[in-house]
Design an enzyme around this catalytic site. Structure first.
Site, PDB file in Angstrom:
ATOM      1  N   CYS A 192      18.721  50.453  67.960  1.00 14.40           N
ATOM      2  CA  CYS A 192      18.462  49.077  67.508  1.00 14.40           C
ATOM      3  C   CYS A 192      17.857  48.991  66.115  1.00 14.40           C
ATOM      4  O   CYS A 192      17.847  47.917  65.516  1.00 14.40           O
ATOM      5  CB  CYS A 192      17.585  48.353  68.523  1.00 14.40           C
ATOM      6  SG  CYS A 192      18.357  48.244  70.138  1.00 14.40           S
ATOM      7  N   HIS A 215      14.134  42.146  65.251  1.00 11.38           N
ATOM      8  CA  HIS A 215      15.180  42.593  66.181  1.00 11.38           C
ATOM      9  C   HIS A 215      15.126  41.742  67.454  1.00 11.38           C
ATOM     10  O   HIS A 215      14.057  41.557  68.046  1.00 11.38           O
ATOM     11  CB  HIS A 215      14.978  44.080  66.491  1.00 11.38           C
ATOM     12  CG  HIS A 215      15.831  44.563  67.607  1.00 11.38           C
ATOM     13  ND1 HIS A 215      17.185  44.318  67.674  1.00 11.38           N
ATOM     14  CD2 HIS A 215      15.526  45.270  68.736  1.00 11.38           C
ATOM     15  CE1 HIS A 215      17.665  44.855  68.776  1.00 11.38           C
ATOM     16  NE2 HIS A 215      16.687  45.429  69.441  1.00 11.38           N
ATOM     17  N   ASN A 222      20.738  41.010  73.293  1.00  7.28           N
ATOM     18  CA  ASN A 222      20.427  42.134  72.403  1.00  7.28           C
ATOM     19  C   ASN A 222      21.723  42.836  71.992  1.00  7.28           C
ATOM     20  O   ASN A 222      22.369  43.476  72.813  1.00  7.28           O
ATOM     21  CB  ASN A 222      19.485  43.095  73.132  1.00  7.28           C
ATOM     22  CG  ASN A 222      19.059  44.279  72.267  1.00  7.28           C
ATOM     23  OD1 ASN A 222      19.590  44.479  71.172  1.00  7.28           O
ATOM     24  ND2 ASN A 222      18.111  45.061  72.755  1.00  7.28           N
TER      25      ASN A 222
HETATM   26  C1  LIG Z   1      13.338  44.105  80.711  1.00  3.85           C
HETATM   27  C2  LIG Z   1      12.047  43.318  80.765  1.00  3.85           C
HETATM   28  C3  LIG Z   1      12.303  41.866  80.447  1.00  3.85           C
HETATM   29  C4  LIG Z   1      11.491  43.414  82.182  1.00  3.85           C
HETATM   30  O1  LIG Z   1      10.210  42.837  82.221  1.00  3.85           O
HETATM   31  P1  LIG Z   1       9.037  43.595  83.055  1.00  3.85           P
HETATM   32  O2  LIG Z   1       7.840  42.756  82.968  1.00  3.85           O
HETATM   33  O3  LIG Z   1       8.929  44.979  82.504  1.00  3.85           O
HETATM   34  O4  LIG Z   1       9.621  43.531  84.486  1.00  3.85           O
HETATM   35  P2  LIG Z   1       9.893  44.720  85.530  1.00  3.85           P
HETATM   36  O5  LIG Z   1      11.032  45.576  85.110  1.00  3.85           O
HETATM   37  O6  LIG Z   1       8.596  45.388  85.850  1.00  3.85           O
HETATM   38  O7  LIG Z   1      10.322  43.846  86.755  1.00  3.85           O
HETATM   39  C5  LIG Z   1       9.487  42.857  87.351  1.00  3.85           C
HETATM   40  C6  LIG Z   1      10.173  42.359  88.588  1.00  3.85           C
HETATM   41  O8  LIG Z   1      11.349  41.639  88.189  1.00  3.85           O
HETATM   42  C7  LIG Z   1      12.482  42.205  88.848  1.00  3.85           C
HETATM   43  N1  LIG Z   1      13.630  42.115  87.958  1.00  3.85           N
HETATM   44  C8  LIG Z   1      14.016  42.994  86.997  1.00  3.85           C
HETATM   45  N2  LIG Z   1      15.128  42.552  86.417  1.00  3.85           N
HETATM   46  C9  LIG Z   1      15.458  41.379  87.017  1.00  3.85           C
HETATM   47  C10 LIG Z   1      16.499  40.466  86.820  1.00  3.85           C
HETATM   48  N3  LIG Z   1      17.483  40.640  85.904  1.00  3.85           N
HETATM   49  N4  LIG Z   1      16.517  39.365  87.585  1.00  3.85           N
HETATM   50  C11 LIG Z   1      15.564  39.135  88.526  1.00  3.85           C
HETATM   51  N5  LIG Z   1      14.550  39.987  88.747  1.00  3.85           N
HETATM   52  C12 LIG Z   1      14.501  41.105  87.977  1.00  3.85           C
HETATM   53  C13 LIG Z   1      12.097  43.632  89.150  1.00  3.85           C
HETATM   54  O9  LIG Z   1      12.865  44.164  90.189  1.00  3.85           O
HETATM   55  C14 LIG Z   1      10.657  43.474  89.506  1.00  3.85           C
HETATM   56  O10 LIG Z   1      10.560  43.012  90.815  1.00  3.85           O
HETATM   57  P3  LIG Z   1       9.454  43.621  91.810  1.00  3.85           P
HETATM   58  O11 LIG Z   1       8.133  43.260  91.183  1.00  3.85           O
HETATM   59  O12 LIG Z   1       9.742  42.920  93.079  1.00  3.85           O
HETATM   60  O13 LIG Z   1       9.712  45.086  91.833  1.00  3.85           O
HETATM   61  C15 LIG Z   1      11.013  43.914  79.789  1.00  3.85           C
HETATM   62  O14 LIG Z   1      10.538  45.127  80.287  1.00  3.85           O
HETATM   63  C16 LIG Z   1      11.552  44.134  78.409  1.00  3.85           C
HETATM   64  O15 LIG Z   1      12.003  43.207  77.761  1.00  3.85           O
HETATM   65  N6  LIG Z   1      11.486  45.374  77.903  1.00  3.85           N
HETATM   66  C17 LIG Z   1      11.912  45.687  76.584  1.00  3.85           C
HETATM   67  C18 LIG Z   1      13.392  45.630  76.478  1.00  3.85           C
HETATM   68  C19 LIG Z   1      13.864  45.994  75.135  1.00  3.85           C
HETATM   69  O16 LIG Z   1      13.305  45.562  74.182  1.00  3.85           O
HETATM   70  N7  LIG Z   1      14.914  46.806  75.061  1.00  3.85           N
HETATM   71  C20 LIG Z   1      15.550  47.196  73.892  1.00  3.85           C
HETATM   72  C21 LIG Z   1      14.631  47.727  72.863  1.00  3.85           C
HETATM   73  S1  LIG Z   1      15.513  48.141  71.440  1.00  3.85           S
END
Ligand SMILES: CC(C)(COP(=O)(O)OP(=O)(O)OC[C@H]1O[C@@H](n2cnc3c(N)ncnc32)[C@H](O)[C@@H]1OP(=O)(O)O)[C@@H](O)C(=O)NCCC(=O)NCCS
Length: 328
Positions: free
Chosen positions: A114, A255, A285
């Site tokens: 990215c 980004h 993204n």
């Molecule tokens: C992906 C992201 C939004 C997830 O947020 P988070 O706070 O880390 O959430 P988690 O992965 O811990 O999941 C929280 C809950 O939501 C659920 N969940 C995850 N994806 C889901 C979706 N698409 N829809 C519904 N629920 C979802 C999980 O299963 C979890 O449920 P649980 O508590 O019952 O186990 C976040 O981590 C993020 O944006 N990370 C950076 C991504 C990024 O920048 N990537 C590229 C970088 S270049």
């Protein structure tokens, strides 16, 4: 004045097919409310089968050439920032020069996920300012939807396909130009975000496919944390190197990985919402393509104009990161 590199024009392209959060709800255990509140994404563009990354790259490049008033015959290098190229090798840039009809021109891909566009911007700047080349086509192009596991709700909802391109050449006046660039990397965290299968560490095999190692793997929470820390620091360093303050910057393009990441960085610099270029709701993204797509779209809309001072920063898998200050 010694030579200074500048962005002469920008263009973008996203495939026609759009997949909304509501569409995803139909085949995955997720919902519009979760995706919107957790990421800011509403829809993303999807490339067709038989429409490889180079096709998007070429369309974005043609738009960038048109918008910068530069003829393709004037281009003396093509750089493509991508980690979802047409093939494992050769490079997508190599395919692009052929499709653009400019074979003979040097071409190479940059693999920094990215933050690839900022690695490309810095490389192009160095080639121009050293006098080695005069006009460089820099493209960020990705098709992450083809390397996502569409049964994994933690990753697939986050990505989209698209390409953005800029023409980089010598500044045409004293003000215009790339005022600063900053890059960094930390290889101790490669396992947090990767496509582990298909390379030489895990060559394609039935076992690799069974374990779904050919798809994106991400530890979201750690990536989120790193993105806020490194993108904030990169922006700060780029501003310091350029001798400008956040108040002086007209628009920031961070980004587009998560709206909450963008908001955290903006808060750190007390940047009001109207100074942020955000299109994550439309494209999700698109990795190396997010910054050039956002730039080209904002220029097309007349929001970003000649003379505007812009701040860019990004974090990518690896991790890799970077920042830049550019006057259009
Ligand atoms: C992906 C992201 C939004 C997830 O947020 P988070 O706070 O880390 O959430 P988690 O992965 O811990 O999941 C929280 C809950 O939501 C659920 N969940 C995850 N994806 C889901 C979706 N698409 N829809 C519904 N629920 C979802 C999980 O299963 C979890 O449920 P649980 O508590 O019952 O186990 C976040 O981590 C993020 O944006 N990370 C950076 C991504 C990024 O920048 N990537 C590229 C970088 S270049």
């Amino acid at each position: 004045m010694s030579k200074r590199a500048a962005i002469l024009g920008a263009g973008y392209y996203a495939p026609e097919k759009v997949l909304t959060n509501k569409d995803i709800e139909k085949f995955l255990d997720t919902n519009d409310e979760w995706i919107t509140s957790m990421t800011g994404m509403k829809e993303r563009h999807l490339s067709e089968k038989g429409q490889p990354t180079s096709d998007l790259a070429v369309k974005a490049a043609e738009n960038a050439l048109k918008n910068s008033g530069v003829k393709k015959e004037e281009i003396d290098m093509v750089l493509v920032a991508t980690v979802t190229g047409d093939y494992v090798w050769p490079s997508t840039a190599n395919v692009v020069v052929n499709k653009l009809g400019i074979n003979g021109v040097p071409s190479v891909d940059l693999s920094a996920a990215c933050s690839g566009f900022l690695y490309g911007l810095t490389s192009a700047r160095a080639f121009i300012e050293s006098g080695i080349y005069k006009k460089i086509l820099l493209i960020g192009a990705e098709e992450f939807t083809k390397v996502c596991d569409w049964t994994d709700r933690k990753t697939c909802v986050l990505f989209g396909d698209g390409a953005g391109a800029v023409v980089i050449g010598e500044a045409q006046n004293e003000e215009q130009g790339i005022l600063s660039t900053y890059l960094g990397s930390d290889g101790s965290k490669v396992s947090y975000l990767m496509q582990p299968g298909g390379g030489t560490a895990n060559p394609l095999s039935q076992e690799v496919l069974d374990k779904k190692m050919q798809f994106v793997y991400m530890e979201g929470k750690e990536v989120f944390k790193q993105a806020v820390i490194k993108m904030t620091a990169s922006m700060e360093i780029a501003m310091e190197k350029a001798g400008v303050t956040a108040e002086q910057v007209d628009y920031f393009i961070f980004h587009q990985a998560n709206k909450r990441i963008i908001d955290s960085i903006a808060q750190r610099f007390l940047v009001p919402e109207e100074k942020l270029i955000i299109n994550i709701h439309k494209y999700a993204n698109t990795s190396a393509a997010t910054i050039p797509i956002a730039l080209a779209e904002a220029m097309e809309e007349g929001k970003i104009k000649k003379g505007h001072l812009l701040g860019f920063s990004a974090l990518g898998a690896g991790f890799t990161w970077g920042g830049a200050i550019v006057r259009i």
